[in-house]
Design an enzyme around this catalytic site. Sequence first.
Site, PDB file in Angstrom:
ATOM      1  N   TYR A  98     -42.174   9.912 -73.700  1.00 56.51           N
ATOM      2  CA  TYR A  98     -41.896  11.138 -72.922  1.00 56.51           C
ATOM      3  C   TYR A  98     -41.333  12.224 -73.740  1.00 56.51           C
ATOM      4  CZ  TYR A  98     -39.710  13.611 -68.733  1.00 56.51           C
ATOM      5  OH  TYR A  98     -39.729  14.473 -67.939  1.00 56.51           O
ATOM      6  N   THR A 116     -51.712  15.109 -57.455  1.00 54.23           N
ATOM      7  CA  THR A 116     -52.532  14.018 -57.034  1.00 54.23           C
ATOM      8  C   THR A 116     -52.213  13.549 -55.492  1.00 54.23           C
ATOM      9  OG1 THR A 116     -50.771  12.566 -58.223  1.00 54.23           O
ATOM     10  CG2 THR A 116     -52.727  12.747 -59.545  1.00 54.23           C
ATOM     11  N   ILE A 147     -31.222  16.431 -62.638  1.00 51.47           N
ATOM     12  CA  ILE A 147     -31.658  17.206 -61.332  1.00 51.47           C
ATOM     13  C   ILE A 147     -31.897  16.383 -60.162  1.00 51.47           C
ATOM     14  CG2 ILE A 147     -33.525  18.644 -60.211  1.00 51.47           C
ATOM     15  CD1 ILE A 147     -31.708  19.917 -62.885  1.00 51.47           C
TER      16      ILE A 147
END
Lengths: 245, 77
Positions: free
Chosen positions: A152, A38, A185
């Site tokens: 999620y 985006t 991560i």
Amino acid sequence: MFDLTGKTALVTGASGGIGGAIARALHAQGATVGLSGTREAPLAELAADLGERAHVLPCNLSDPEAVEALPKAAAEAMGGLDILVNNAGITRDMLFMRLKDEDWQSVLDVNLTAAMRLCRGAMRGMMKARWGRIVNITSVVGTTGNPGQANYCAAKAGLVGLSKSLAHELASRGVTVNCVAPGFIETAMTDKLTDEQKSGILGAVPMGRMGTPEEIAAAVVYLASPEAGYVTGATVHVNGGMVMV
Amino acid sequence: MSDIADRVKKIVVEHLGVEEDKVTENASFIDDLGADSLDTVELVMAFEEEFGIEIPDDAAETIQTFGDAVKFIQDAA
């Protein structure tokens, strides 16, 4: 091994830490890459850094029409679409008691429905070419669940089911569909965690450290490569041993 | 043979990799020409593209043979 010279790859969420690393890794193996996201500025920066064989393809994944148009735009810009990496994802974390319909819907729209639309748009060319690779980036929490992330986790688990069904349908056409499930991560998303939260999480990770975006990208490169032609419907977990499934 | 039938036959031959003379009026895509269910979907999509028409799912299900396809497209075009 893992040579992607002449292949074209579309990566969504390429403005993020993991998506950027995936795009870099595919590019380093010789692929032409389409960088979608985006925010245009970081995409343009990444493209400039990569030099040749990099195209900027901004797209708002919560806009169905824009999503429908993306595979075609990517194929036109790159001269084909051999590899699709659905990496883009958003979170709207909230304990389920407090979760609103719009928090649910926006996460499902971007993380699952947009990926489905991109698969549908990309698969036709792959079927015709009798070669294609779809790699969907899921998450360890799609397998384990996580408090505060019902939306999620549902979307990520949904992506696994979608991938397996497509893997069945497309196997006879030389198109593989797999998932990579990252654990913790080092990205902007996890930078926000406090040191205390981090040490709590790392206590559950046998490797005792967070993973790097490059370690996710390496799994994607493998699944995108000709060498992974017999791997389909699989999820590669890259989580330092946090969850062994 | 009509122009439409020629164009349909060309698509079928190319897509399924069959001999042209096997593609007869009553040849069934699945039973005679070795197509699987995904092939039939791809054929319908190829017809839509070639002739600029829309073939709804319920109509697509009725297109079983080469003759069915030609007739549907003639009526739709």
